[in-house]
Design a protein around this motif. Structure first.
Motif, PDB file in Angstrom:
ATOM      1  N   ASP A 245       2.388  -7.729  -6.123  1.00 42.73           N
ATOM      2  CA  ASP A 245       1.063  -8.348  -6.128  1.00 42.73           C
ATOM      3  C   ASP A 245       0.338  -8.241  -4.791  1.00 42.73           C
ATOM      4  N   GLU A 246       0.745  -7.257  -3.973  1.00 42.99           N
ATOM      5  CA  GLU A 246       0.108  -7.152  -2.658  1.00 42.99           C
ATOM      6  C   GLU A 246      -0.327  -5.739  -2.312  1.00 42.99           C
ATOM      7  N   TYR A 264       5.949   8.624   8.305  1.00 40.26           N
ATOM      8  CA  TYR A 264       4.637   7.973   8.181  1.00 40.26           C
ATOM      9  C   TYR A 264       4.566   7.282   6.829  1.00 40.26           C
ATOM     10  N   ALA A 265       3.945   6.101   6.821  1.00 35.26           N
ATOM     11  CA  ALA A 265       3.722   5.367   5.574  1.00 35.26           C
ATOM     12  C   ALA A 265       2.287   4.863   5.535  1.00 35.26           C
ATOM     13  N   TYR A 266       1.706   4.897   4.344  1.00 32.16           N
ATOM     14  CA  TYR A 266       0.367   4.362   4.139  1.00 32.16           C
ATOM     15  C   TYR A 266       0.395   3.417   2.939  1.00 32.16           C
ATOM     16  N   ASP A 267      -0.073   2.202   3.138  1.00 33.81           N
ATOM     17  CA  ASP A 267      -0.169   1.206   2.071  1.00 33.81           C
ATOM     18  C   ASP A 267      -1.634   0.848   1.844  1.00 33.81           C
ATOM     19  N   PHE A 268      -1.997   0.603   0.596  1.00 33.88           N
ATOM     20  CA  PHE A 268      -3.320   0.051   0.315  1.00 33.88           C
ATOM     21  C   PHE A 268      -3.165  -1.206  -0.528  1.00 33.88           C
ATOM     22  N   SER A 269      -4.034  -2.162  -0.269  1.00 34.57           N
ATOM     23  CA  SER A 269      -3.956  -3.456  -0.940  1.00 34.57           C
ATOM     24  C   SER A 269      -4.385  -3.321  -2.390  1.00 34.57           C
TER      25      SER A 269
END
Length: 302
Positions: A245-246, A264-269
């Motif tokens: 849920d994030e 490398y890591a990329y997160d999107f809400s």
């Protein structure tokens, strides 16, 4: 414009109030000693890692974390390590310096159980002139400069060539932290961390590892990370990470040679906060020293 800014700050504050008070990571598989001291020295060689995380880019005062870790086996059944973390959130700044020790019990030819402890100090500062505040009077709050408190954490880490499971708490002592939602200094809550994963050999050139990282802060909602990683030809790692849920993110790792890894890591809400930030970026570099790299034909995937 003021309404948009207020909503962004309000959403950020709610997330900060219910998120972990300890720094969080997307690439926790490479940064395991900071989560569980029982991991210290478990890889069988000296290793150093540096990681930088820029969370919720585009929101002023959002978390930024820099981590450095160094660990090595000592003798037949011990491990020693050093962990340094710099974590900034709004007007608050924290520096953690911890020494880590693990004692390894040999359960069988392949299975190990490590008991770990970490102890150190934490420097905590609050500068109310930094950042944006919903309450204009917050800038008149009393500043804190380099408040020093001791930290003691512990962990249990079981592992074999294909699997691992661990339970830990980063600090059993009561300290203070910055509550962004209430804009006050308050007492930190106890944290419990659970990690686990298993490596499947799909074929000689492909490994698949599902893993989880569960964080429980007493008095706050539970946080669950679910990850899937594929290791190709013992060189290239591709994966996905889902924080319940994030956020949803992608992971990329590459073994440059027998000593260096980069990632490398990329997160999107995936909640409403996604309307106000451009994602979370995380990079790391890891160095491993092995006196005879040829001995380890297939590197461990955790």
């Amino acid at each position: 414009m003021n309404k948009i800014l207020y909503n962004a700050l309000l959403l950020f504050s709610v997330m900060a109030a219910f998120a972990q008070q300890e720094p969080q990571y997307s690439q926790y598989q490479y940064n395991t000693m900071t989560i569980n001291p029982g991991y210290t020295g478990s890889r069988g060689h000296l290793a150093a890692i540096s990681l930088y995380r820029n969370q919720w880019a585009g929101i002023e005062g959002a978390p930024r974390t820099i981590t450095f870790g160094l660990d090595t086996p000592v003798g037949y059944s011990s491990g020693l390590g050093l962990s340094i973390i710099q974590d900034d959130l709004g007007p608050a700044s924290e520096t953690f310096i911890d020494g880590n020790y693990s004692h390894i019990l040999y359960l069988s030819n392949t299975d190990r159980l490590a008991l770990g402890i970490k102890a150190g100090v934490r420097f905590f500062s609050l500068d109310w002139s930094r950042g944006i505040h919903r309450d204009p009077e917050a800038v008149f709050n009393e500043n804190i400069s380099g408040q020093l408190t001791p930290t003691v954490g512990t962990g249990v880490f079981y592992y074999s060539p294909k699997a691992y499971i661990g339970l830990s708490t980063p600090n059993v002592l009561q300290t203070t932290f910055y509550d962004e939602f209430q804009e006050i200094q308050t007492n930190e809550r106890t944290h419990l961390y659970f990690i686990g994963g298993y490596v499947f050999d799909i074929n000689p050139f492909l490994k698949f590892k599902p893993s989880t990282f569960i964080k429980q802060t007493f008095g706050a909602p539970i946080s669950i990370d679910l990850s899937t990683n594929f290791l190709m030809n013992d060189k290239l790692t591709l994966g996905l990470n889902y924080r319940w849920d994030e956020s949803l993110g992608g992971l990329l790792g590459f073994e440059v040679n027998s000593q260096f890894n980069i990632g490398y890591a990329y997160d999107f809400s995936i909640n409403n906060l996604g309307n106000y930030n451009s994602g979370t970026h995380e990079v790391f570099i890891r160095y491993r020293y092995r006196s005879n790299p040829k001995i380890l034909k297939s590197p461990r995937f955790f």
